[in-house]
Design a protein around this motif. Structure first.
Motif, PDB file in Angstrom:
ATOM      1  N   LEU A  20      47.109  35.444  38.667  1.00 49.33           N
ATOM      2  CA  LEU A  20      46.059  35.928  37.920  1.00 49.33           C
ATOM      3  C   LEU A  20      46.663  37.089  35.913  1.00 49.33           C
ATOM      4  O   LEU A  20      48.007  37.442  36.498  1.00 49.33           O
ATOM      5  CB  LEU A  20      45.868  37.661  38.496  1.00 49.33           C
ATOM      6  N   ALA A  21      45.808  36.149  35.121  1.00 51.07           N
ATOM      7  CA  ALA A  21      46.380  36.954  33.882  1.00 51.07           C
ATOM      8  C   ALA A  21      46.700  38.284  33.600  1.00 51.07           C
ATOM      9  O   ALA A  21      47.642  38.660  32.719  1.00 51.07           O
ATOM     10  CB  ALA A  21      45.524  36.522  32.645  1.00 51.07           C
ATOM     11  N   ASN A  22      46.092  39.433  34.516  1.00 44.47           N
ATOM     12  CA  ASN A  22      45.952  40.595  33.558  1.00 44.47           C
ATOM     13  C   ASN A  22      45.755  41.485  35.033  1.00 44.47           C
ATOM     14  O   ASN A  22      45.137  41.829  35.605  1.00 44.47           O
ATOM     15  CB  ASN A  22      46.039  40.916  32.880  1.00 44.47           C
ATOM     16  N   GLU A  23      46.240  42.668  35.325  1.00 44.55           N
ATOM     17  CA  GLU A  23      45.640  43.979  36.376  1.00 44.55           C
ATOM     18  C   GLU A  23      44.953  44.321  36.488  1.00 44.55           C
ATOM     19  O   GLU A  23      44.403  44.796  37.446  1.00 44.55           O
ATOM     20  CB  GLU A  23      47.191  45.133  36.158  1.00 44.55           C
ATOM     21  N   ASP A  24      43.803  44.157  35.595  1.00 44.50           N
ATOM     22  CA  ASP A  24      42.257  44.113  36.037  1.00 44.50           C
ATOM     23  C   ASP A  24      41.567  43.154  36.813  1.00 44.50           C
ATOM     24  O   ASP A  24      40.590  43.113  37.063  1.00 44.50           O
ATOM     25  CB  ASP A  24      41.328  44.607  34.175  1.00 44.50           C
ATOM     26  N   LYS A  25      41.895  41.785  37.204  1.00 42.49           N
ATOM     27  CA  LYS A  25      41.952  40.802  37.907  1.00 42.49           C
ATOM     28  C   LYS A  25      42.704  40.728  39.447  1.00 42.49           C
ATOM     29  O   LYS A  25      43.837  41.614  39.654  1.00 42.49           O
ATOM     30  CB  LYS A  25      41.995  39.794  37.473  1.00 42.49           C
ATOM     31  N   LYS A  41      35.997  44.716  35.152  1.00 41.52           N
ATOM     32  CA  LYS A  41      35.182  44.187  34.513  1.00 41.52           C
ATOM     33  C   LYS A  41      34.391  42.964  34.828  1.00 41.52           C
ATOM     34  O   LYS A  41      33.474  42.692  33.644  1.00 41.52           O
ATOM     35  CB  LYS A  41      35.818  44.615  32.769  1.00 41.52           C
ATOM     36  N   GLY A  42      34.561  42.207  36.308  1.00 47.21           N
ATOM     37  CA  GLY A  42      34.371  41.122  35.941  1.00 47.21           C
ATOM     38  C   GLY A  42      35.063  40.180  36.361  1.00 47.21           C
ATOM     39  O   GLY A  42      36.278  40.495  35.495  1.00 47.21           O
ATOM     40  N   VAL A  43      34.495  38.597  36.074  1.00 49.41           N
ATOM     41  CA  VAL A  43      35.386  37.619  36.065  1.00 49.41           C
ATOM     42  C   VAL A  43      34.273  36.793  35.176  1.00 49.41           C
ATOM     43  O   VAL A  43      33.170  36.553  35.903  1.00 49.41           O
ATOM     44  CB  VAL A  43      36.511  36.409  37.677  1.00 49.41           C
ATOM     45  N   THR A  44      35.217  35.300  34.912  1.00 48.48           N
ATOM     46  CA  THR A  44      34.278  34.328  33.830  1.00 48.48           C
ATOM     47  C   THR A  44      34.504  32.823  34.705  1.00 48.48           C
ATOM     48  O   THR A  44      35.554  33.145  35.133  1.00 48.48           O
ATOM     49  CB  THR A  44      34.726  34.612  32.441  1.00 48.48           C
ATOM     50  N   SER A  60      36.893  31.536  43.136  1.00 50.40           N
ATOM     51  CA  SER A  60      35.541  31.966  42.402  1.00 50.40           C
ATOM     52  C   SER A  60      35.093  32.807  42.295  1.00 50.40           C
ATOM     53  O   SER A  60      36.662  33.811  43.062  1.00 50.40           O
ATOM     54  CB  SER A  60      33.767  30.858  43.459  1.00 50.40           C
ATOM     55  N   SER A  61      34.629  34.273  42.011  1.00 49.57           N
ATOM     56  CA  SER A  61      34.040  35.376  41.927  1.00 49.57           C
ATOM     57  C   SER A  61      32.836  35.098  43.034  1.00 49.57           C
ATOM     58  O   SER A  61      32.324  34.578  44.068  1.00 49.57           O
ATOM     59  CB  SER A  61      33.200  35.587  40.992  1.00 49.57           C
ATOM     60  N   PRO A  62      33.073  37.047  43.261  1.00 46.21           N
ATOM     61  CA  PRO A  62      32.008  36.782  44.685  1.00 46.21           C
ATOM     62  C   PRO A  62      30.554  37.178  44.343  1.00 46.21           C
ATOM     63  O   PRO A  62      30.438  37.756  43.526  1.00 46.21           O
ATOM     64  CB  PRO A  62      32.685  38.630  44.840  1.00 46.21           C
ATOM     65  N   GLY A  63      29.518  36.295  44.842  1.00 49.43           N
ATOM     66  CA  GLY A  63      28.524  36.374  44.944  1.00 49.43           C
ATOM     67  C   GLY A  63      27.860  37.799  45.261  1.00 49.43           C
ATOM     68  O   GLY A  63      28.633  38.135  46.140  1.00 49.43           O
ATOM     69  N   PHE A 119      34.615  49.576  45.194  1.00 47.11           N
ATOM     70  CA  PHE A 119      33.287  49.558  45.173  1.00 47.11           C
ATOM     71  C   PHE A 119      33.355  50.693  43.964  1.00 47.11           C
ATOM     72  O   PHE A 119      32.295  51.431  43.405  1.00 47.11           O
ATOM     73  CB  PHE A 119      33.322  50.960  46.944  1.00 47.11           C
ATOM     74  N   ARG A 120      34.605  51.053  43.665  1.00 43.44           N
ATOM     75  CA  ARG A 120      35.109  51.485  42.517  1.00 43.44           C
ATOM     76  C   ARG A 120      34.168  51.347  41.839  1.00 43.44           C
ATOM     77  O   ARG A 120      32.909  51.888  40.295  1.00 43.44           O
ATOM     78  CB  ARG A 120      36.329  51.772  41.986  1.00 43.44           C
ATOM     79  N   LYS A 121      33.556  49.932  41.288  1.00 42.96           N
ATOM     80  CA  LYS A 121      33.631  49.015  39.741  1.00 42.96           C
ATOM     81  C   LYS A 121      32.184  48.648  39.931  1.00 42.96           C
ATOM     82  O   LYS A 121      30.997  49.026  39.210  1.00 42.96           O
ATOM     83  CB  LYS A 121      33.930  47.186  40.438  1.00 42.96           C
ATOM     84  N   ASN A 122      31.551  49.950  41.455  1.00 47.06           N
ATOM     85  CA  ASN A 122      29.818  49.436  41.781  1.00 47.06           C
ATOM     86  C   ASN A 122      29.583  51.015  41.799  1.00 47.06           C
ATOM     87  O   ASN A 122      28.399  51.282  42.022  1.00 47.06           O
ATOM     88  CB  ASN A 122      29.492  48.844  42.202  1.00 47.06           C
ATOM     89  N   ILE A 123      30.049  51.796  41.400  1.00 46.06           N
ATOM     90  CA  ILE A 123      29.433  53.463  41.145  1.00 46.06           C
ATOM     91  C   ILE A 123      28.447  52.985  39.915  1.00 46.06           C
ATOM     92  O   ILE A 123      28.014  52.674  39.302  1.00 46.06           O
ATOM     93  CB  ILE A 123      30.491  54.418  40.627  1.00 46.06           C
TER      94      ILE A 123
END
Length: 150
Positions: free
Chosen positions: A15-20, A44-47, A77-80, A91-95
């Motif tokens: 992983l490139a950085n800690e937010d992933k 902040k999501g993934v591309t 992949s990212s979660p669909g 969960f925190r990401k989806n507040i």
């Protein structure tokens, strides 16, 4: 340590950085080439570029480690929308978003208001009333983000 856990460790290092972060690693044992599915997400999501970068790095790491001796198919992949929330970080990401929560004895929907280490709090409508309800993570069997098409 099983192969999925070893692959998780290799993927986390890619992983490139800690937010992933790694959400899930599944290794199939079907006939033919094994399928390795790595699901990644980010605060902040993934591309698609994030997925491609992890795929390239992880493919090399798997080949170098010889963890999988035979041919394999790697998918990152990212979660669909159909992938349940499993990690506190998800969960925190989806507040602020509406969730569908399944427990042993009920299914409920509500807006996610708060997340701590042990539980979440949702606000839901019951008749004409708005109620806040705290649900411990240990009671959650599945949780999905609901998409509003307003």
């Amino acid at each position: 340590m099983d192969s999925a856990e070893e692959i998780r460790n290799l993927a986390a290092a890619c992983l490139a950085n800690e937010d992933k972060f790694i959400v899930d690693v599944l290794v199939s044992s079907r006939k033919g080439p094994k399928k390795v599915l790595v699901v990644i997400d980010g605060d902040k999501g993934v591309t698609i570029d994030d997925c491609a970068e992890v795929s390239r790095k992880l493919s090399k790491a798997l080949d170098d480690s010889e963890l999988i001796k035979d041919q394999y198919l790697l998918e990152v992949s990212s979660p669909g929308l159909d992938h349940p929330l499993t990690l506190n970080r998800q969960f925190r990401k989806n507040i602020g978003r509406k969730l569908k929560i399944v427990t042993d004895n009920m299914t409920l929907e509500g807006k996610l208001e708060f997340v701590d280490e042990d539980s979440i709090r949702i606000r839901r409508s019951v008749g004409k009333d708005e109620l806040s309800e705290t649900i411990p993570f240990s009671a959650i069997k599945k949780a999905f983000v609901l998409i509003s098409l307003k």
